[in-house]
Design a protein around this motif. Structure first.
Motif, mmCIF file in Angstrom:
data_model
loop_
_atom_site.group_PDB
_atom_site.id
_atom_site.type_symbol
_atom_site.label_atom_id
_atom_site.label_comp_id
_atom_site.label_asym_id
_atom_site.label_seq_id
_atom_site.Cartn_x
_atom_site.Cartn_y
_atom_site.Cartn_z
ATOM 1 N N CYS A 298 0.896 -1.163 0.000
ATOM 2 C CA CYS A 298 0.000 0.000 0.000
ATOM 3 C C CYS A 298 0.931 1.208 0.000
ATOM 4 O O CYS A 298 1.311 1.726 1.062
ATOM 5 N N GLU A 299 1.325 1.634 -1.187
ATOM 6 C CA GLU A 299 2.426 2.581 -1.332
ATOM 7 C C GLU A 299 2.090 4.003 -0.902
ATOM 8 O O GLU A 299 2.977 4.841 -0.775
ATOM 9 N N SER A 300 0.795 4.298 -0.685
ATOM 10 C CA SER A 300 0.400 5.624 -0.186
ATOM 11 C C SER A 300 0.154 5.618 1.319
ATOM 12 O O SER A 300 -0.110 6.665 1.915
ATOM 13 N N LEU A 301 0.223 4.460 1.922
ATOM 14 C CA LEU A 301 -0.077 4.316 3.352
ATOM 15 C C LEU A 301 1.037 4.908 4.204
ATOM 16 O O LEU A 301 2.177 4.452 4.139
ATOM 17 N N TYR A 302 0.680 5.926 4.972
ATOM 18 C CA TYR A 302 1.697 6.594 5.790
ATOM 19 C C TYR A 302 1.351 6.611 7.277
ATOM 20 O O TYR A 302 2.161 7.031 8.106
ATOM 21 N N GLN A 315 -1.582 -12.685 14.962
ATOM 22 C CA GLN A 315 -0.480 -13.616 14.734
ATOM 23 C C GLN A 315 0.445 -13.170 13.603
ATOM 24 O O GLN A 315 1.647 -13.405 13.663
ATOM 25 N N GLU A 316 -0.111 -12.527 12.573
ATOM 26 C CA GLU A 316 0.704 -12.098 11.436
ATOM 27 C C GLU A 316 0.390 -10.650 11.087
ATOM 28 O O GLU A 316 -0.780 -10.280 10.956
ATOM 29 N N LEU A 317 1.452 -9.846 10.931
ATOM 30 C CA LEU A 317 1.304 -8.450 10.525
ATOM 31 C C LEU A 317 2.275 -8.185 9.384
ATOM 32 O O LEU A 317 3.490 -8.260 9.556
ATOM 33 N N ARG A 318 1.714 -7.885 8.209
ATOM 34 C CA ARG A 318 2.527 -7.648 7.013
ATOM 35 C C ARG A 318 2.333 -6.197 6.554
ATOM 36 O O ARG A 318 1.217 -5.782 6.243
ATOM 37 N N MET A 319 3.464 -5.459 6.517
ATOM 38 C CA MET A 319 3.425 -4.027 6.196
ATOM 39 C C MET A 319 4.562 -3.657 5.249
ATOM 40 O O MET A 319 5.051 -2.530 5.279
ATOM 41 N N SER A 320 5.008 -4.564 4.410
ATOM 42 C CA SER A 320 6.123 -4.262 3.513
ATOM 43 C C SER A 320 5.718 -3.230 2.458
ATOM 44 O O SER A 320 4.560 -3.149 2.053
ATOM 45 N N CYS A 321 6.681 -2.422 2.042
ATOM 46 C CA CYS A 321 6.483 -1.438 0.963
ATOM 47 C C CYS A 321 5.377 -0.426 1.258
ATOM 48 O O CYS A 321 4.511 -0.166 0.423
ATOM 49 N N THR A 322 5.383 0.136 2.436
ATOM 50 C CA THR A 322 4.474 1.237 2.764
ATOM 51 C C THR A 322 5.303 2.484 3.063
ATOM 52 O O THR A 322 6.535 2.450 3.025
ATOM 53 N N SER A 345 10.367 -0.820 3.936
ATOM 54 C CA SER A 345 9.718 0.353 4.546
ATOM 55 C C SER A 345 10.752 1.462 4.633
ATOM 56 O O SER A 345 11.384 1.671 5.672
ATOM 57 N N GLU A 346 10.920 2.194 3.544
ATOM 58 C CA GLU A 346 12.026 3.137 3.434
ATOM 59 C C GLU A 346 11.876 4.367 4.324
ATOM 60 O O GLU A 346 12.849 5.033 4.639
ATOM 61 N N ASN A 347 10.629 4.688 4.730
ATOM 62 C CA ASN A 347 10.413 5.857 5.584
ATOM 63 C C ASN A 347 10.445 5.535 7.072
ATOM 64 O O ASN A 347 10.472 6.432 7.903
ATOM 65 N N LEU A 348 10.412 4.258 7.387
ATOM 66 C CA LEU A 348 10.406 3.845 8.791
ATOM 67 C C LEU A 348 11.750 4.180 9.422
ATOM 68 O O LEU A 348 12.799 3.822 8.897
ATOM 69 N N ILE A 349 11.701 4.884 10.536
ATOM 70 C CA ILE A 349 12.957 5.372 11.133
ATOM 71 C C ILE A 349 13.409 4.566 12.341
ATOM 72 O O ILE A 349 14.546 4.709 12.783
ATOM 73 N N GLU A 350 12.528 3.736 12.885
ATOM 74 C CA GLU A 350 12.950 2.958 14.049
ATOM 75 C C GLU A 350 12.138 1.678 14.175
ATOM 76 O O GLU A 350 11.000 1.593 13.718
ATOM 77 N N ILE A 351 12.767 0.697 14.793
ATOM 78 C CA ILE A 351 12.078 -0.544 15.108
ATOM 79 C C ILE A 351 11.221 -0.300 16.346
ATOM 80 O O ILE A 351 11.670 0.334 17.300
ATOM 81 N N PRO A 352 9.977 -0.770 16.336
ATOM 82 C CA PRO A 352 9.129 -0.558 17.513
ATOM 83 C C PRO A 352 9.592 -1.405 18.697
ATOM 84 O O PRO A 352 10.370 -2.347 18.542
ATOM 85 N N ASP A 353 9.095 -1.040 19.864
ATOM 86 C CA ASP A 353 9.362 -1.824 21.072
ATOM 87 C C ASP A 353 8.609 -3.152 20.947
ATOM 88 O O ASP A 353 7.386 -3.182 20.839
ATOM 89 N N LEU A 354 9.344 -4.254 20.944
ATOM 90 C CA LEU A 354 8.762 -5.580 20.742
ATOM 91 C C LEU A 354 8.723 -6.415 22.021
ATOM 92 O O LEU A 354 8.454 -7.611 21.970
#
Length: 429
Positions: A298-302, A315-322, A345-354
């Motif tokens: 979803c290339e416009s998803l911000y 169980q599964e979360l897929r967010m590639s190429c947003t 995810s080129e705009n993602l600046i940090e890994i979330p707290d997991l």
């Protein structure tokens, strides 16, 4: 076929895959107790020209008879329950004797050259399954008002089919309706009551411009509109589908699935991947039992809605190429999360707290180009099996490559960082 005159009490005949069989012995006429006749994958062109009486015949299978050009007169077999002419690729016409088959339950005609099944009203009170998928010459659905007990209909990939007969409205027992890959623009107008409909599949209907009103089908469990490329809006009636379990809308022009809080207590799978116009995820707080979410490509998803933090069964979360910059702030308690894909995810600046997703098994941060360090919470992921990190900006990356053995996993993944090396690196910082 041998002479069967001396076997008048035969009940079952099976010549399936007798590929040299091209004719039927006339002695078949004497088999008055015959119940099953199976001759699929033979070279039969025509069964018999004259009328044959088989009062007890219930199953008639001539599927995959590529030379068959004509269906025989079936009026002498009034108790037929199952007919299969699937993959008879030269078969272009159905015999009018179908009208007398009042006990018919299943009719399979997929992959034939049929243009029209029947004209006008044909009363088939016991018909439950109608399969005409991949009939590329079929131009219209027949009048089905004489088959009120239909439960399953499949017109998938009938590439010439562009219109649905209004008689579909009377099918109160219909459970599955599959029309993927057709040319229909509209399924039905207004309100249609289908109280038993559980599955609706309109995938790859490129001309479909609007979702039908589904308020008359409250028991729907699965909806498939993937790759309906002209579809850009949800119908508001979707809010009433309280039993919905799967919603597939990938590859559509949807900008927003719904506004505000919508309650789907039973929804387990939500697929909106490849929706190029989608700019934000909906409020998911009314969908507490979601197990799989896919917003990949979803290339416009911000923007990701904060309600994800409440999805305890995810169980599964897929967010590639947003275009998202941040998945969530602070802690997100996701005790059942096993797979997380944030690749490209080129705009993602940090890994979330997991730290509150301790059961993660697979993580993909491949080509997460802004990534230069791990969040310390990765140390708690004791069940992590697969980690992809290629194409990132990780500093001081150890030159260790590990592959899981076949005995540990069906999939062989090559990891640019071993889990042991990562933990050592985190201890040193």
């Amino acid at each position: 076929m041998p002479n069967l005159t001396k076997a008048p009490k035969l009940e079952k005949i099976n010549f399936t895959k007798c590929k040299k069989l091209s004719d039927v012995h006339p002695s078949i006429k004497v088999l008055k107790q015959l119940q099953e006749l199976r001759m699929s994958c033979t070279r039969i062109k025509q069964l018999r020209t004259e009328l044959m009486v088989f009062e007890n015949l219930k199953t008639f299978d001539l599927s995959a008879c590529g030379n068959l050009i004509k269906i025989p007169d079936l009026s002498g077999a009034p108790n037929l329950e199952k007919i299969d002419f699937s993959y008879c690729r030269n078969l272009g016409k159905f015999h009018s004797s179908i009208k007398v088959l009042k006990r018919l339950q299943e009719l399979r005609m997929s992959n034939t050259q049929i243009k029209q099944l029947w004209k006008g009203l044909v009363v088939l009170p016991n018909l439950k399954e109608l399969d005409l998928n991949y009939c590329e010459n079929l131009i219209e659905i027949p009048d089905l008002s004489g088959a009120p007990n239909l439960e399953k209909i499949d017109f998938s990939y009938c590439g010439s089919l562009c219109k649905v007969h209004p008689s579909i409205k009377v099918l109160k027992r219909l459970q599955k309706l599959k029309m993927c890959g057709t040319r229909i623009k509209q399924l039905w107008k207004g309100w249609v009551v289908l109280p038993n409909l559980k599955e609706l599949d309109l995938m790859c209907c490129e001309n479909l411009i609007e979702m039908p009103d589904l308020s008359g089908a409250p028991n729907l469990e699965k909806i498939e509109f993937s790759y309906c490329e002209s579809l850009c809006k949800f119908h508001s009636s979707i809010k009433g589908l309280k039993r919905l379990q799967e919603l597939e809308m990938s590859g559509t022009q949807i900008k927003q699935p719904w506004k505000g809080l919508v309650v789907f207590d039973n929804l387990k799978e939500l697929d909106l991947s490849c929706c190029e116009n989608l700019i934000e995820t909906p409020d998911l707080s009314g969908v507490p039992n979601l197990e799989k979410i896919d917003f990949s490509y979803c290339e416009s998803l911000y923007k990701f809605h904060s309600s994800i933090k409440g999805l305890k069964r995810l169980q599964e979360l897929r967010m590639s190429c947003t275009r998202i910059k941040q998945l969530w702030k602070g802690l997100a308690v996701l005790p059942n999360l096993k797979e997380l894909d944030l690749s490209f995810s080129e705009n993602l600046i940090e890994i979330p707290d997991l730290s509150e997703a301790p059961n993660l098994e697979k993580i993909d941060f491949s080509y997460f180009r802004s990534l230069c360090k791990f969040h310390s919470s990765i140390k708690v992921l004791k069940r992590l099996q697969e980690l992809r990190m290629s194409g990132t900006q990780m500093l001081n990356r150890p030159r260790i490559w590990v592959s899981q053995s076949r005995s540990q996993s069906k999939n062989r993944w090559f990891l640019p960082l071993s889990l042991l090396a990562i933990r050592r690196q985190l201890k040193n910082h």
